[in-house]
Design an enzyme around this catalytic site. Structure first.
Site, PDB file in Angstrom:
ATOM      1  N   LYS A 194      17.331  19.657  36.563  1.00 45.26           N
ATOM      2  CA  LYS A 194      18.052  19.823  35.297  1.00 45.26           C
ATOM      3  C   LYS A 194      17.219  20.717  34.379  1.00 45.26           C
ATOM      4  CE  LYS A 194      18.625  18.530  31.464  1.00 45.26           C
ATOM      5  NZ  LYS A 194      18.560  19.461  30.297  1.00 45.26           N
ATOM      6  N   GLU A 268       4.834  15.113  32.082  1.00 45.62           N
ATOM      7  CA  GLU A 268       3.919  16.130  31.566  1.00 45.62           C
ATOM      8  C   GLU A 268       4.385  16.419  30.144  1.00 45.62           C
ATOM      9  OE1 GLU A 268       2.378  19.052  30.297  1.00 45.62           O
ATOM     10  OE2 GLU A 268       3.268  20.352  31.821  1.00 45.62           O
ATOM     11  N   CYS A 302       2.534  23.781  26.391  1.00 43.10           N
ATOM     12  CA  CYS A 302       2.047  22.398  26.206  1.00 43.10           C
ATOM     13  C   CYS A 302       0.537  22.397  26.077  1.00 43.10           C
ATOM     14  CB  CYS A 302       2.499  21.536  27.368  1.00 43.10           C
ATOM     15  SG  CYS A 302       2.108  22.250  28.961  1.00 43.10           S
ATOM     16  N   GLU A 401       1.755  18.019  17.157  1.00 38.00           N
ATOM     17  CA  GLU A 401       2.055  19.179  17.987  1.00 38.00           C
ATOM     18  C   GLU A 401       3.115  20.014  17.259  1.00 38.00           C
ATOM     19  OE1 GLU A 401       4.318  18.762  21.745  1.00 38.00           O
ATOM     20  OE2 GLU A 401       2.822  20.108  22.599  1.00 38.00           O
TER      21      GLU A 401
HETATM   22  P1  NAD Z   1      12.788  17.754  24.910  1.00 41.81           P
HETATM   23  O1  NAD Z   1      11.732  16.824  25.370  1.00 41.81           O
HETATM   24  O2  NAD Z   1      13.912  17.202  24.110  1.00 41.81           O
HETATM   25  O3  NAD Z   1      13.454  18.491  26.180  1.00 41.81           O
HETATM   26  C1  NAD Z   1      12.842  18.688  27.423  1.00 41.81           C
HETATM   27  C2  NAD Z   1      13.862  18.468  28.535  1.00 41.81           C
HETATM   28  O4  NAD Z   1      14.314  17.118  28.499  1.00 41.81           O
HETATM   29  C3  NAD Z   1      15.133  19.310  28.414  1.00 41.81           C
HETATM   30  O5  NAD Z   1      15.598  19.648  29.699  1.00 41.81           O
HETATM   31  C4  NAD Z   1      16.127  18.350  27.749  1.00 41.81           C
HETATM   32  O6  NAD Z   1      17.473  18.639  28.013  1.00 41.81           O
HETATM   33  C5  NAD Z   1      15.731  17.039  28.381  1.00 41.81           C
HETATM   34  N1  NAD Z   1      16.048  15.855  27.592  1.00 41.81           N
HETATM   35  C6  NAD Z   1      16.222  15.753  26.255  1.00 41.81           C
HETATM   36  N2  NAD Z   1      16.497  14.487  25.907  1.00 41.81           N
HETATM   37  C7  NAD Z   1      16.494  13.764  27.040  1.00 41.81           C
HETATM   38  C8  NAD Z   1      16.688  12.386  27.332  1.00 41.81           C
HETATM   39  N3  NAD Z   1      16.944  11.495  26.385  1.00 41.81           N
HETATM   40  N4  NAD Z   1      16.595  11.974  28.623  1.00 41.81           N
HETATM   41  C9  NAD Z   1      16.312  12.852  29.605  1.00 41.81           C
HETATM   42  N5  NAD Z   1      16.125  14.163  29.388  1.00 41.81           N
HETATM   43  C10 NAD Z   1      16.199  14.622  28.123  1.00 41.81           C
HETATM   44  O7  NAD Z   1      12.091  18.918  24.150  1.00 41.81           O
HETATM   45  P2  NAD Z   1      12.774  19.941  23.081  1.00 41.81           P
HETATM   46  O8  NAD Z   1      13.683  19.228  22.156  1.00 41.81           O
HETATM   47  O9  NAD Z   1      13.303  21.087  23.831  1.00 41.81           O
HETATM   48  O10 NAD Z   1      11.501  20.396  22.270  1.00 41.81           O
HETATM   49  C11 NAD Z   1      11.001  19.532  21.274  1.00 41.81           C
HETATM   50  C12 NAD Z   1       9.503  19.523  21.293  1.00 41.81           C
HETATM   51  O11 NAD Z   1       9.039  19.122  22.604  1.00 41.81           O
HETATM   52  C13 NAD Z   1       8.836  20.849  21.095  1.00 41.81           C
HETATM   53  O12 NAD Z   1       8.775  21.204  19.769  1.00 41.81           O
HETATM   54  C14 NAD Z   1       7.500  20.592  21.719  1.00 41.81           C
HETATM   55  O13 NAD Z   1       6.689  19.917  20.810  1.00 41.81           O
HETATM   56  C15 NAD Z   1       7.801  19.685  22.868  1.00 41.81           C
HETATM   57  N6  NAD Z   1       7.882  20.390  24.161  1.00 41.81           N
HETATM   58  C16 NAD Z   1       6.871  20.245  25.034  1.00 41.81           C
HETATM   59  C17 NAD Z   1       6.910  20.923  26.237  1.00 41.81           C
HETATM   60  C18 NAD Z   1       5.815  20.816  27.246  1.00 41.81           C
HETATM   61  O14 NAD Z   1       5.628  21.734  28.032  1.00 41.81           O
HETATM   62  N7  NAD Z   1       5.090  19.710  27.292  1.00 41.81           N
HETATM   63  C19 NAD Z   1       7.969  21.749  26.544  1.00 41.81           C
HETATM   64  C20 NAD Z   1       9.028  21.866  25.627  1.00 41.81           C
HETATM   65  C21 NAD Z   1       8.945  21.174  24.447  1.00 41.81           C
END
Ligand code: NAD
Ligand code: MN
Length: 497
Positions: A194, A268, A302, A401
């Protein structure tokens, strides 16, 4: 609809893919979402719509998990010799390499990152990653165990953990997909992948290439969708293991749900990684490294080095050099070859970063560079490389972060002090040290609480080198043998002779 200007900037193959209708990949079929819902993917450099993809819901997750289960238990995949599995993963690596330019353009358009970066980092590392894991299937061994019982043969078989639900973010869309998919396939698992709602395109292309090189249908299914799709996948009883990369907030929920269902889970998550310059460091190299550590990928990594600790006696010199570099950064659309820093991924992310920066200013952090959106006339979500100086680690900008191009620098006096401050965070993904003092380097490597410590080189990475976080930065390790092991279960077999 996509604008002509946008797709004109793409080569023929990338343009053909972007403009084609996009479907979920379930088994051998390319299908719409069962309930017909869609979501739009946007170009972060202009805000324009690039493509529409299906928004998978419960029914689609059901179908994809069933296809993955079927491939795992009845299809050719489970009968396939390890060497053949290896050959297919290597063939996928070759296919990605053959489509490097196309994939780099797709990634650059969908994510906003400089196309050159997409090619030399995202796509090249994806190829290296797949190639590395193509070496593993033929080396997965159990053991014969020296048990006490007489006339007894006891051995282990290392078996695939099963159907893997893999949820990846938008910052390195293709590469994060490869980090998840490659070890799972090497272990003999099947996958429902996904991608993030902001960047769905490259995962769909990867799924197509996997079918083209001959992976049996159902081994790699790709569901585009949003957080609700991810949640359905996490909750699905047919999924044996969840692999998640994303925010700590969502990761916490994913981990709780998966653990409640006793699914295997690796996470991660976020970071607030400390980068420490020691007084004897090569200052020029350290400045260059500190700049790259935070502003690479516009801070959307990250493992970004978002906290910089500088000895008080060289603080002004180091910060002046960073301000100088930041002021020369060339921001622009990812597809412009001159661009060094692309936009942020979305309007929400730009607002989030802006909120953090305003809060920093309000709390008394000294703004030395940047501090706001850039190239606003483009319609894209650009943000100037931003630098704060702070006295201590109490402000929100030092603790939270930000996931944008915002560096927070602070002076220190003593080694013990800086180690304590570097470690005083709930996160523990990475840490960096700049020094010529061998003994200080190794002592710090031991004392810093992080999954990875970089000495004189921020961000080094290799498919063989474990990567992951301690504390709130995650659970488990990706890459190498440990990454493979997370996709295997040991079965112990007792045979009375
Ligand atoms: P997020 O954690 O919401 O999204 C990451 C992935 O998880 C996406 O594919 C999303 O569709 C999915 N997702 C979202 N809610 C979910 C749920 N309840 N259950 C299962 N999957 C779910 O991240 P975001 O909203 O895109 O970004 C927000 C913050 O996350 C950023 O500002 C940053 O701080 C952090 N982030 C970290 C990384 C990393 O590499 N560790 C990557 C992207 C974002
Ligand atoms: Mn996009």
């Amino acid at each position: 609809m996509p604008t002509t200007a946008l797709t004109d900037r793409l080569d023929a193959s990338a343009r053909e893919f972007v403009l084609a209708p996009h479907r979920l990949l379930i088994g051998a079929a390319a299908v719409e979402a069962a309930d017909g819902r869609t979501l739009a993917s946007l170009d972060p450099s202009s805000g324009a719509e690039i493509a529409t993809v299906p928004l998978a819901g419960r029914h689609d997750v059901d179908r994809a998990v069933a296809a993955a289960r079927d491939a795992l238990e009845t299809g050719p995949w489970q009968r396939m010799p390890a060497a053949e599995r290896a050959r297919l993963i290597a063939a996928l690596a070759d296919a990605v390499e053959d489509h490097s330019d196309e994939l780099a353009e797709i990634e650059s358009l969908d994510n906003g990152k400089p196309v050159k970066l997409a090619k030399v980092v995202d796509v090249a590392d994806t190829v290296a990653y797949l190639r590395y894991f193509s070496g593993w299937p033929t080396k997965i061994e159990g053991g014969v165990l020296p048990v006490a019982a007489e006339r007894m043969l006891c051995y282990t078989r290392m078996e695939p953990v099963g159907v893997c639900g893999q949820i990846v973010p938008w910052n390195f869309p293709l590469l994060m997909a490869a980090w998840k998919v490659a070890p799972a396939l090497a272990a003999g698992c099947t996958v429902v992948l996904k991608p993030a709602e902001q960047t769905p395109l490259s995962a769909l292309r990867l799924g197509e290439l996997a079918l083209e090189v001959g992976f049996p249908p159902g081994v790699l299914n790709v569901l585009t969708g949003d957080g609700s799709t991810g949640a359905e996948l996490v909750e699905h009883p047919g999924v044996d293991k969840i692999g998640f990369t994303g925010s700590t907030a969502v990761g916490r929920q994913v981990g709780a749900k998966a653990s409640g269902a006793l699914k295997r889970v690796t996470l991660e998550l976020g970071g607030k990684s400390a980068n420490i310059i020691l007084p004897d460091a090569d200052v020029e190299a350290a400045v260059k490294g500190a700049y790259q550590a935070i502003y690479f990928n516009s801070g959307q990594a990250c493992n970004a080095g978002s906290r910089l600790y500088v000895p008080a006696q060289i603080f002004d010199e180091v910060l002046a050099a960073l301000v100088d570099r930041a002021s020369q950064a060339r921001l622009g659309p990812g597809l412009d070859p001159a661009t060094q820093l692309g936009p942020l991924i979305s309007a929400e992310q730009q607002e989030r970063v802006m909120r953090c920066v305003r809060q920093g200013e309000a709390e008394g952090a000294h703004l030395l560079a940047g501090g706001g959106p850039a190239l606003t006339e483009s319609g894209g979500w650009f943000f100037s490389p931003t630098l704060f100086a702070v006295e201590d680690d109490e402000l929100a900008v030092s603790r939270e972060e930000i996931f944008g191009p915002v560096l927070v620098a602070s002076a220190y006096e003593e080694l013990e002090e800086v180690v304590r401050r570097a470690n005083s965070t709930p996160y523990g993904l990475a840490a960096g040290v700049w020094t010529r003092d061998l003994s200080a380097a190794h002592r710090l490597a031991q004392m810093l609480k992080a999954g990875t410590v970089y000495v004189n080189r921020w961000g080094a990475s290799d498919p063989a080198a474990p990567f992951g976080g301690v504390k709130s930065s995650g659970v488990g390790r990706e890459h190498g043998w440990l990454g493979l092991q997370a996709h295997l279960e040991a079965k112990t077999v007792w045979v009375a002779l």
